[in-house]
Design a protein around this motif. Structure first.
Motif, PDB file in Angstrom:
ATOM      1  N   TYR A 106      -3.509   4.477  -5.679  1.00 55.09           N
ATOM      2  CA  TYR A 106      -3.404   5.152  -4.386  1.00 55.09           C
ATOM      3  C   TYR A 106      -1.975   5.645  -4.179  1.00 55.09           C
ATOM      4  CZ  TYR A 106      -2.396   5.791   0.506  1.00 55.09           C
ATOM      5  OH  TYR A 106      -1.936   6.332   1.683  1.00 55.09           O
ATOM      6  N   TRP A 140       0.817  -1.216   0.000  1.00 54.52           N
ATOM      7  CA  TRP A 140       0.000   0.000   0.000  1.00 54.52           C
ATOM      8  C   TRP A 140       0.851   1.265   0.000  1.00 54.52           C
ATOM      9  CZ3 TRP A 140      -4.799   0.715  -1.555  1.00 54.52           C
ATOM     10  CH2 TRP A 140      -5.625  -0.421  -1.649  1.00 54.52           C
ATOM     11  N   THR A 171     -14.116   2.521  -7.391  1.00 54.28           N
ATOM     12  CA  THR A 171     -13.074   3.470  -7.791  1.00 54.28           C
ATOM     13  C   THR A 171     -13.661   4.637  -8.588  1.00 54.28           C
ATOM     14  OG1 THR A 171     -12.469   2.390  -9.902  1.00 54.28           O
ATOM     15  CG2 THR A 171     -11.379   1.586  -7.892  1.00 54.28           C
ATOM     16  N   ARG A 222      -0.815   9.536  -3.666  1.00 51.60           N
ATOM     17  CA  ARG A 222      -0.288   9.821  -2.339  1.00 51.60           C
ATOM     18  C   ARG A 222       1.164  10.286  -2.404  1.00 51.60           C
ATOM     19  NH1 ARG A 222      -0.538  12.396   1.843  1.00 51.60           N
ATOM     20  NH2 ARG A 222       0.860  11.728   3.483  1.00 51.60           N
ATOM     21  N   ILE A 272     -13.417   1.192   0.412  1.00 55.42           N
ATOM     22  CA  ILE A 272     -11.984   1.194   0.122  1.00 55.42           C
ATOM     23  C   ILE A 272     -11.195   0.810   1.366  1.00 55.42           C
ATOM     24  CG2 ILE A 272     -10.035   2.685  -0.481  1.00 55.42           C
ATOM     25  CD1 ILE A 272     -11.787   3.992  -2.560  1.00 55.42           C
ATOM     26  N   GLY A 325      -7.930   3.752  -8.999  1.00 53.90           N
ATOM     27  CA  GLY A 325      -7.224   3.810  -7.728  1.00 53.90           C
ATOM     28  C   GLY A 325      -8.142   3.820  -6.517  1.00 53.90           C
ATOM     29  N   GLY A 326      -7.641   3.233  -5.441  1.00 54.04           N
ATOM     30  CA  GLY A 326      -8.323   3.319  -4.153  1.00 54.04           C
ATOM     31  C   GLY A 326      -7.954   4.631  -3.490  1.00 54.04           C
ATOM     32  N   ILE A 327      -8.454   5.727  -4.016  1.00 53.98           N
ATOM     33  CA  ILE A 327      -7.913   7.047  -3.684  1.00 53.98           C
ATOM     34  C   ILE A 327      -8.806   7.876  -2.768  1.00 53.98           C
ATOM     35  CG2 ILE A 327      -6.422   7.198  -5.698  1.00 53.98           C
ATOM     36  CD1 ILE A 327      -8.564   8.791  -7.146  1.00 53.98           C
ATOM     37  N   ASP A 328      -9.780   7.240  -2.121  1.00 54.29           N
ATOM     38  CA  ASP A 328     -10.583   7.974  -1.135  1.00 54.29           C
ATOM     39  C   ASP A 328     -10.788   7.094   0.087  1.00 54.29           C
ATOM     40  OD1 ASP A 328     -12.246   9.509   0.376  1.00 54.29           O
ATOM     41  OD2 ASP A 328     -13.878   9.620  -1.087  1.00 54.29           O
ATOM     42  N   PHE A 329      -9.957   7.306   1.099  1.00 51.00           N
ATOM     43  CA  PHE A 329     -10.064   6.524   2.321  1.00 51.00           C
ATOM     44  C   PHE A 329     -11.262   6.939   3.177  1.00 51.00           C
ATOM     45  CE2 PHE A 329      -5.413   4.914   2.918  1.00 51.00           C
ATOM     46  CZ  PHE A 329      -5.586   4.084   1.821  1.00 51.00           C
ATOM     47  N   ASN A 361      -5.122  10.132   3.525  1.00 54.87           N
ATOM     48  CA  ASN A 361      -6.197  10.015   2.552  1.00 54.87           C
ATOM     49  C   ASN A 361      -5.927  10.936   1.356  1.00 54.87           C
ATOM     50  OD1 ASN A 361      -8.583   9.785   1.136  1.00 54.87           O
ATOM     51  ND2 ASN A 361      -9.860  10.774   2.692  1.00 54.87           N
TER      52      ASN A 361
END
Length: 374
Positions: free
Chosen positions: A192, A141, A310, A196, A222, A213-217, A281
């Protein structure tokens, strides 16, 4: 039921259907064309000399040489347990023009993947830039983990990449200095990581692209995906991988089980227990504000259990960038029909390869423009 627990169970139950299987076949066809070669022999093509630096020590007899422009180094570092690979694609003209320096793109692979996943993206083999693919772990990650005493040992992935790999590459290859000549791109877990890293080090990267992307925690789904990888619940974010030994494209897992708090601490928003998740995040406005001066590109489909998530995360990031007055390009290709015949809008290289085919020429043009104004 808690939405995080529900999300973990749903993701754990994901299985590739006919469309994903077809996409996996496409991806494996691409990968076969660039199959890995055995470890370097005495008569192997010459590659640049590399000197240990910035905390990285090469495992010299583990170098894999496919050609003078495609090779893989193996390094060790106290920051991340075990040996780790760094695959490098050089432009064809690299050796012929020893006075020329080149821009660099760092490609971050997805969960359950390896550096060889990059071979399924032909566009990354550019003659106008160097491409570097560092190992990101099966579930690293792209973070310095909260827990360093798990079954995987030391896991300071962000430190490894940003403070060691980047300066190591600059020290050993003829790279162009400055953020305008450096990009970080990635897909899925690597999406991500790309966003980040660009936020964490805006001094290093002038360009970033996140694909599916897993871009919003802030989204429980996600967070659930991250927890699923920690618990090695296959089927979450590596439903289609191009680096499996069996060649089937099926996910083979995320490595040893670790605690669900191992990477980012507790995922539950109770009395501030999830403070690390919030701090890192990518969708947080405070973090997005750090991208001022960075060229941002986002790609996503919206089909299947994963890219339906996503898509929401990517649209949220684009909306918040708009609110901040920061330009970004969003390619929301939906069911994939507008992108490529190989794309079903899902979480696979049948979509990611043509997405990169769209993106890389634009990045090359940006690099060329920066070169003329440097």
């Amino acid at each position: 039921m808690n939405p995080l627990i529900s999300g973990v169970r749903a993701l754990a139950g994901l299985r590739a259907g006919a469309a994903a299987a077809a996409a996996a076949t496409v991806a494996m066809t691409m990968l076969t064309a660039f199959a890995a070669a055995p470890t370097a022999r005495a008569d192997a093509p010459a590659i640049p000399d590399f000197t240990d630096s910035h905390g990285l020590t090469r495992v010299v007899d583990a170098t894999e040489v496919r050609s003078e422009t495609d090779f893989t180094l193996t390094v060790t570092t106290p920051q991340v347990s075990g040996p780790h690979k760094i695959r490098v694609f050089l432009p064809e003209g690299y050796a012929a023009d020893p006075g020329k320096r080149w821009p660099v793109t760092y490609f971050l692979h997805g969960g359950g993947g390896t550096v060889d996943d990059a071979a399924a993206v032909p566009a990354l083999r550019s003659d106008k830039m160097i491409t570097v693919v560092p190992d990101g772990g099966l579930k690293g990650w792209y973070a310095d983990w909260v827990m360093q005493n798990t079954a995987v040992g030391a896991a300071n992935w962000q430190t490894f990449h940003l403070e060691q790999v980047v300066p190591f590459i600059d020290a050993n290859l003829r790279t162009l200095p400055g953020k305008d000549h450096r990009a970080v791109v990635g897909l899925s877990m690597g999406g991500y990581g790309a966003l980040r890293y660009a936020e964490a080090r805006p001094d290093l990267f002038g360009h970033t692209a996140a694909l599916s992307g897993g871009i919003d925690f802030g989204m429980p789904a996600i967070r659930a995906a991250v927890v699923a990888t920690e618990l090695n619940l296959t089927g979450a974010w590596c439903a289609v991988s191009t680096s499996t030994p069996s060649g089937t494209g099926a996910c083979t897992g995320y490595g040893p089980y670790v605690d669900s708090d191992a990477v980012f601490g507790s995922p539950y928003p109770v009395f501030g227990a999830d403070r690390v998740w919030n701090a890192v995040n990518p969708a947080a406005s405070a973090n997005l504000a750090r991208l001022r001066g960075t060229k941002v590109t986002l790609y996503t489909g919206d089909q299947g259990l994963i890219d339906s998530v996503t898509a929401v995360a990517t649209r949220t990031v684009k909306s918040r960038l708009d609110q901040l007055g920061l330009p970004a390009r969003l390619v929301d290709y939906g069911n994939g029909s507008s992108l490529s015949p190989t794309c079903d809008g899902g979480h696979n290289y049948g979509c990611w390869a043509p997405a990169f085919a769209d993106y890389i020429p634009r990045l090359e043009a940006d690099f060329a423009a920066a070169d003329t104004t440097a």
